[in-house]
Design a protein around this motif. Sequence first.
Motif, mmCIF file in Angstrom:
data_model
loop_
_atom_site.group_PDB
_atom_site.id
_atom_site.type_symbol
_atom_site.label_atom_id
_atom_site.label_comp_id
_atom_site.label_asym_id
_atom_site.label_seq_id
_atom_site.Cartn_x
_atom_site.Cartn_y
_atom_site.Cartn_z
ATOM 1 N N VAL A 5 -13.953 -3.013 -36.915
ATOM 2 C CA VAL A 5 -15.120 -3.889 -36.731
ATOM 3 C C VAL A 5 -15.092 -4.532 -35.348
ATOM 4 O O VAL A 5 -16.084 -4.528 -34.616
ATOM 5 N N LEU A 6 -13.953 -5.100 -34.980
ATOM 6 C CA LEU A 6 -13.841 -5.770 -33.687
ATOM 7 C C LEU A 6 -14.002 -4.787 -32.530
ATOM 8 O O LEU A 6 -14.619 -5.104 -31.505
ATOM 9 N N SER A 7 -13.464 -3.587 -32.679
ATOM 10 C CA SER A 7 -13.587 -2.572 -31.620
ATOM 11 C C SER A 7 -15.032 -2.110 -31.464
ATOM 12 O O SER A 7 -15.518 -1.907 -30.347
ATOM 13 N N LEU A 8 -15.732 -1.954 -32.576
ATOM 14 C CA LEU A 8 -17.140 -1.555 -32.525
ATOM 15 C C LEU A 8 -17.982 -2.620 -31.832
ATOM 16 O O LEU A 8 -18.866 -2.309 -31.026
ATOM 17 N N LEU A 9 -17.707 -3.883 -32.145
ATOM 18 C CA LEU A 9 -18.443 -4.965 -31.496
ATOM 19 C C LEU A 9 -18.164 -4.989 -29.998
ATOM 20 O O LEU A 9 -19.065 -5.202 -29.182
ATOM 21 N N ALA A 10 -16.899 -4.764 -29.629
ATOM 22 C CA ALA A 10 -16.534 -4.784 -28.221
ATOM 23 C C ALA A 10 -17.191 -3.637 -27.453
ATOM 24 O O ALA A 10 -17.545 -3.782 -26.279
ATOM 25 N N LYS A 11 -17.389 -2.504 -28.111
ATOM 26 C CA LYS A 11 -17.996 -1.343 -27.456
ATOM 27 C C LYS A 11 -19.455 -1.606 -27.104
ATOM 28 O O LYS A 11 -19.978 -1.067 -26.131
ATOM 29 N N GLY A 12 -20.127 -2.413 -27.921
ATOM 30 C CA GLY A 12 -21.453 -2.909 -27.560
ATOM 31 C C GLY A 12 -22.633 -2.049 -27.918
ATOM 32 O O GLY A 12 -23.758 -2.380 -27.560
ATOM 33 N N VAL B 262 -6.133 2.801 -33.344
ATOM 34 C CA VAL B 262 -7.000 3.693 -34.128
ATOM 35 C C VAL B 262 -8.419 3.126 -34.166
ATOM 36 O O VAL B 262 -9.405 3.862 -34.073
ATOM 37 N N GLY B 263 -8.531 1.793 -34.287
ATOM 38 C CA GLY B 263 -9.844 1.155 -34.279
ATOM 39 C C GLY B 263 -10.603 1.424 -32.992
ATOM 40 O O GLY B 263 -11.813 1.697 -33.002
ATOM 41 N N LEU B 264 -9.904 1.370 -31.854
ATOM 42 C CA LEU B 264 -10.539 1.676 -30.573
ATOM 43 C C LEU B 264 -10.994 3.133 -30.516
ATOM 44 O O LEU B 264 -12.061 3.449 -29.980
ATOM 45 N N SER B 265 -10.181 4.030 -31.071
ATOM 46 C CA SER B 265 -10.545 5.443 -31.107
ATOM 47 C C SER B 265 -11.783 5.665 -31.962
ATOM 48 O O SER B 265 -12.693 6.421 -31.590
ATOM 49 N N ILE B 266 -11.840 5.007 -33.109
ATOM 50 C CA ILE B 266 -13.005 5.118 -33.996
ATOM 51 C C ILE B 266 -14.258 4.608 -33.293
ATOM 52 O O ILE B 266 -15.338 5.205 -33.381
ATOM 53 N N ALA B 267 -14.129 3.484 -32.574
ATOM 54 C CA ALA B 267 -15.272 2.927 -31.851
ATOM 55 C C ALA B 267 -15.763 3.892 -30.772
ATOM 56 O O ALA B 267 -16.970 4.012 -30.530
ATOM 57 N N ASP C 289 -6.062 -4.258 -42.108
ATOM 58 C CA ASP C 289 -5.919 -4.322 -40.657
ATOM 59 C C ASP C 289 -6.793 -3.296 -39.939
ATOM 60 O O ASP C 289 -7.415 -3.609 -38.924
ATOM 61 N N LEU C 290 -6.829 -2.059 -40.454
ATOM 62 C CA LEU C 290 -7.606 -1.028 -39.776
ATOM 63 C C LEU C 290 -9.100 -1.318 -39.849
ATOM 64 O O LEU C 290 -9.823 -1.151 -38.869
ATOM 65 N N GLY C 291 -9.577 -1.747 -41.022
ATOM 66 C CA GLY C 291 -10.991 -2.070 -41.154
ATOM 67 C C GLY C 291 -11.403 -3.180 -40.204
ATOM 68 O O GLY C 291 -12.428 -3.097 -39.524
ATOM 69 N N THR C 292 -10.583 -4.245 -40.137
ATOM 70 C CA THR C 292 -10.883 -5.367 -39.246
ATOM 71 C C THR C 292 -10.816 -4.943 -37.790
ATOM 72 O O THR C 292 -11.685 -5.296 -36.979
ATOM 73 N N ALA C 293 -9.790 -4.152 -37.433
ATOM 74 C CA ALA C 293 -9.664 -3.671 -36.056
ATOM 75 C C ALA C 293 -10.856 -2.800 -35.672
ATOM 76 O O ALA C 293 -11.337 -2.846 -34.534
#
Length: 466
Positions: A191-198, A386-391, A185-189
Amino acid sequence: MDLSSESIKRILGKYKFRDVAIEELQKVHRIHPDLVAQAGTYTFTDGTQKDLLKLVGNIPVRYQGHSYNLPILLWLLDSFPFTPPICLLRPTPNMVIREGKHVDSRGKIHLPILHNWDHPKSTVNGLLAEMIAKFEEDPPLSSKTSRDSKDPTDLLAFVSKLTIGESGVKPDRPVNKVTVIGGGDLGTATVLSLLAKGSVDKLVFIDLPDSSTKGGTMDLEIFHLPKVEVSKDLSASAGSKVVVVTANAWSDEQSYVGVVQTNVDLYRGFIPTVARLCPQAVLLIASQPVDIMTHVAWRQSGLMPSCVIGAGCNLDSERLNYIINVSLTGHSTGKQGWVIGELSDNKVAIMANMGPEMMQVSNSAKPLTDRAFEMLKGKGQRSWSVGLSIADITNSILLDKKKIHSVSTLAQGWGGIGVEVFLSLPCVLGATGSIRLASVPLGPEEDSKLRESVTSLASFLSQLRV
């Protein structure tokens, strides 16, 4: 292959498996007679040098109907052939390196066979065969362009390096490549957050077979997200600017030390390889326990401490500021709150005014900070948050924003901390990694919690086989 010169015989005499090495070299000569053995001095990344043998020559590669001779150099370590060669391109003055999946910007070659080397199953001839096959798919070199160039392949190589912008043709900028290691879940989240950040141009998602945080990669493969490459091969990470690690490998051990040791052993299997593939990258650790695993990644990678950070208390800090500025005051206070220390019950909140060289705690704002921190304690950390924070952290590194984040970093020397431990502290993040801000005077309660974390982390780390 001529091995009769005095310099070659002198160096060969120091090889641990001299006779086996000579036999392997003769096999190479039968298939690749253009490769020549020479004596040389290799300089390792730590500055040490050693006299070694090297194979120098060309390998034949066909691309778009044309035949090319790619110049290569293989350094043979003194435990050859039971350890793989160090493989490099040797571009001539009229050639440029095309950084890609199997070649980094310095011309070092990364292939699956090198990372899974097992002699006698793995041989130099097998290595060269794989090298030729990969380079025929994605040539690692191209000719430097010139106005009078008449070779259409040269022109194609030049055009492929240009992007079309609103004002016409522009030189291609460096690629913002990020690798995420660890599914679940964290890895996928992430990836999606990084893509959304642009801010990512290319994103590699690697799902380790030994990790318990598996899954998620299949769905990404099915739906073909743009910019995302799903792989099980660590060499796909080569050239990344940021490598995010979300992998965990929890075991059935009864003791907490045993559980974390399993994770440490997992890291040992890939962190050194990632550091070789991405020597200029920033390692961003999100595995748990994050302060311990960031410390482990630093020790195992051999990278500078500024290039190895953990997600730490960044999410808590961003939430704290939101609570202060929106939930409590309803407007921007102009003050910055931070959560620092260990990602545990011992973490503490401070409010400070920060400049590029120093940070001063505002004691008058402590009641506001304490109230916001109490509200923060009821909020858990989910994978997507956490994914959003990483992004957010990754974005600051890729865009060299020099933004301040509370991330897990080497705390030794901060506020009188005398041992090697990793704690979340305010750091300026940019393209070269982290710059830790100056220490601050803490209240007795905050200082006590930090000291307790230092003692606990140091004691725990001493029980692990890093």
